[in-house]
Design a protein around this motif. Structure first.
Motif, PDB file in Angstrom:
ATOM      1  N   LEU A 159       0.585  -1.466  -0.645  1.00 30.86           N
ATOM      2  CA  LEU A 159      -0.113  -0.081   0.184  1.00 30.86           C
ATOM      3  C   LEU A 159       1.048   1.138  -0.223  1.00 30.86           C
ATOM      4  O   LEU A 159       1.193   1.317   1.001  1.00 30.86           O
ATOM      5  N   GLY A 185      -0.595   4.362  -0.535  1.00 30.21           N
ATOM      6  CA  GLY A 185      -1.524   5.992  -0.354  1.00 30.21           C
ATOM      7  C   GLY A 185      -3.304   5.547  -0.358  1.00 30.21           C
ATOM      8  O   GLY A 185      -3.006   4.221  -0.773  1.00 30.21           O
ATOM      9  N   PRO A 186      -3.729   5.900  -0.063  1.00 30.79           N
ATOM     10  CA  PRO A 186      -5.704   5.692  -0.740  1.00 30.79           C
ATOM     11  C   PRO A 186      -5.236   5.483  -1.990  1.00 30.79           C
ATOM     12  O   PRO A 186      -4.411   5.949  -3.235  1.00 30.79           O
ATOM     13  N   GLY A 234      -6.745   0.304   8.912  1.00 30.54           N
ATOM     14  CA  GLY A 234      -7.102   0.354   7.795  1.00 30.54           C
ATOM     15  C   GLY A 234      -8.911   0.707   7.718  1.00 30.54           C
ATOM     16  O   GLY A 234      -9.577  -0.730   7.789  1.00 30.54           O
ATOM     17  N   LEU A 277      -8.084   1.609  -0.608  1.00 31.41           N
ATOM     18  CA  LEU A 277      -7.853   1.794   0.851  1.00 31.41           C
ATOM     19  C   LEU A 277      -8.855   3.889   0.788  1.00 31.41           C
ATOM     20  O   LEU A 277      -8.332   4.741  -0.323  1.00 31.41           O
ATOM     21  N   GLU A 278      -8.821   3.933   1.405  1.00 33.15           N
ATOM     22  CA  GLU A 278      -8.801   5.172   2.743  1.00 33.15           C
ATOM     23  C   GLU A 278      -8.750   6.004   2.776  1.00 33.15           C
ATOM     24  O   GLU A 278      -7.964   4.743   3.926  1.00 33.15           O
ATOM     25  N   ASP A 279      -7.869   6.884   3.069  1.00 31.06           N
ATOM     26  CA  ASP A 279      -7.877   7.967   4.221  1.00 31.06           C
ATOM     27  C   ASP A 279      -8.269   8.574   5.210  1.00 31.06           C
ATOM     28  O   ASP A 279      -9.237   9.226   5.379  1.00 31.06           O
ATOM     29  N   TRP A 309      -5.578   5.638   9.988  1.00 25.88           N
ATOM     30  CA  TRP A 309      -5.482   4.708   9.925  1.00 25.88           C
ATOM     31  C   TRP A 309      -4.380   4.229   9.345  1.00 25.88           C
ATOM     32  O   TRP A 309      -3.536   5.137   8.522  1.00 25.88           O
ATOM     33  N   THR A 310      -3.677   3.421   9.048  1.00 18.62           N
ATOM     34  CA  THR A 310      -3.199   2.640   7.995  1.00 18.62           C
ATOM     35  C   THR A 310      -2.936   3.063   6.144  1.00 18.62           C
ATOM     36  O   THR A 310      -4.188   2.703   6.014  1.00 18.62           O
ATOM     37  N   THR A 311      -2.332   3.474   5.446  1.00 19.64           N
ATOM     38  CA  THR A 311      -2.436   4.196   4.730  1.00 19.64           C
ATOM     39  C   THR A 311      -1.266   3.647   3.780  1.00 19.64           C
ATOM     40  O   THR A 311      -1.123   3.168   2.167  1.00 19.64           O
ATOM     41  N   THR A 312      -0.321   3.337   3.741  1.00 17.75           N
ATOM     42  CA  THR A 312       0.955   2.728   3.740  1.00 17.75           C
ATOM     43  C   THR A 312       2.200   1.774   4.386  1.00 17.75           C
ATOM     44  O   THR A 312       2.139   1.760   5.588  1.00 17.75           O
TER      45      THR A 312
END
Length: 157
Positions: free
Chosen positions: A75, A77-78, A111, A139-141, A145-148
């Motif tokens: 991942l 990013g969003p 996430g 994948l939402e920002d 929450w984890t985005t990477t």
């Protein structure tokens, strides 16, 4: 790792996902869950639910005999990521049989992933003749929450 649980890259195609190009992947792992143990846990839970079901409840066909782990996805990013599930049962025909399935993230992943309406694929055949279920997830920002991270494995069952 068992072949039926996860398979490394099957063909020369790059991983299909749409993410911002200006974000580098994190070196932090997305999860430390053992895929084989998680798959077995899902099958066990489905079996227990079937045993406790009311006689008036109709279980889906083969509701307890399968669960799969995706290939790992990094991942960055969003955005939309496509998770590939190899080793799908021969009678798995998304949208008809099973009529539904559960999407289960690893227990230690924090996430927000939702089914993506864009980029939908379903069951495809790779160049080696393997049937692969491709599931696009967004994948939402969200704050906190984890985005990477690296190597996210999703589960279906």
């Amino acid at each position: 790792m068992a072949v039926a649980v996860a398979v490394t890259q099957l063909d020369a195609r790059p991983r299909a996902h749409v993410v911002p190009l200006d974000k580098a992947p994190s070196v932090a792992p997305c999860t430390t869950v053992d895929p084989l143990q998680k798959v077995q846990q899902i099958i066990t839970q489905k079996t227990e639910m079937t045993r406790r079901a009311s006689p008036y409840y109709q279980n889906p066909a083969n509701g307890t005999d399968w669960a799969l782990a995706s290939e790992p996805v990094d991942l960055t990013g969003p955005g939309v990521y496509v998770f590939r599930f190899v080793g799908i049962p021969a009678d798995f025909d998304f949208r008809t049989k099973p009529g539904g399935f559960g999407m289960i993230p690893p227990d230690d992943f924090h996430g927000q992933l939702r089914p993506a309406s864009d980029g939908g694929r379903g069951v495809v055949t790779d160049p080696d003749g393997n049937r692969v279920f491709e599931l696009p997830l967004r994948l939402e920002d969200r704050p906190g929450w984890t985005t990477t991270c690296t190597g996210l494995i999703m589960f279906i069952g």
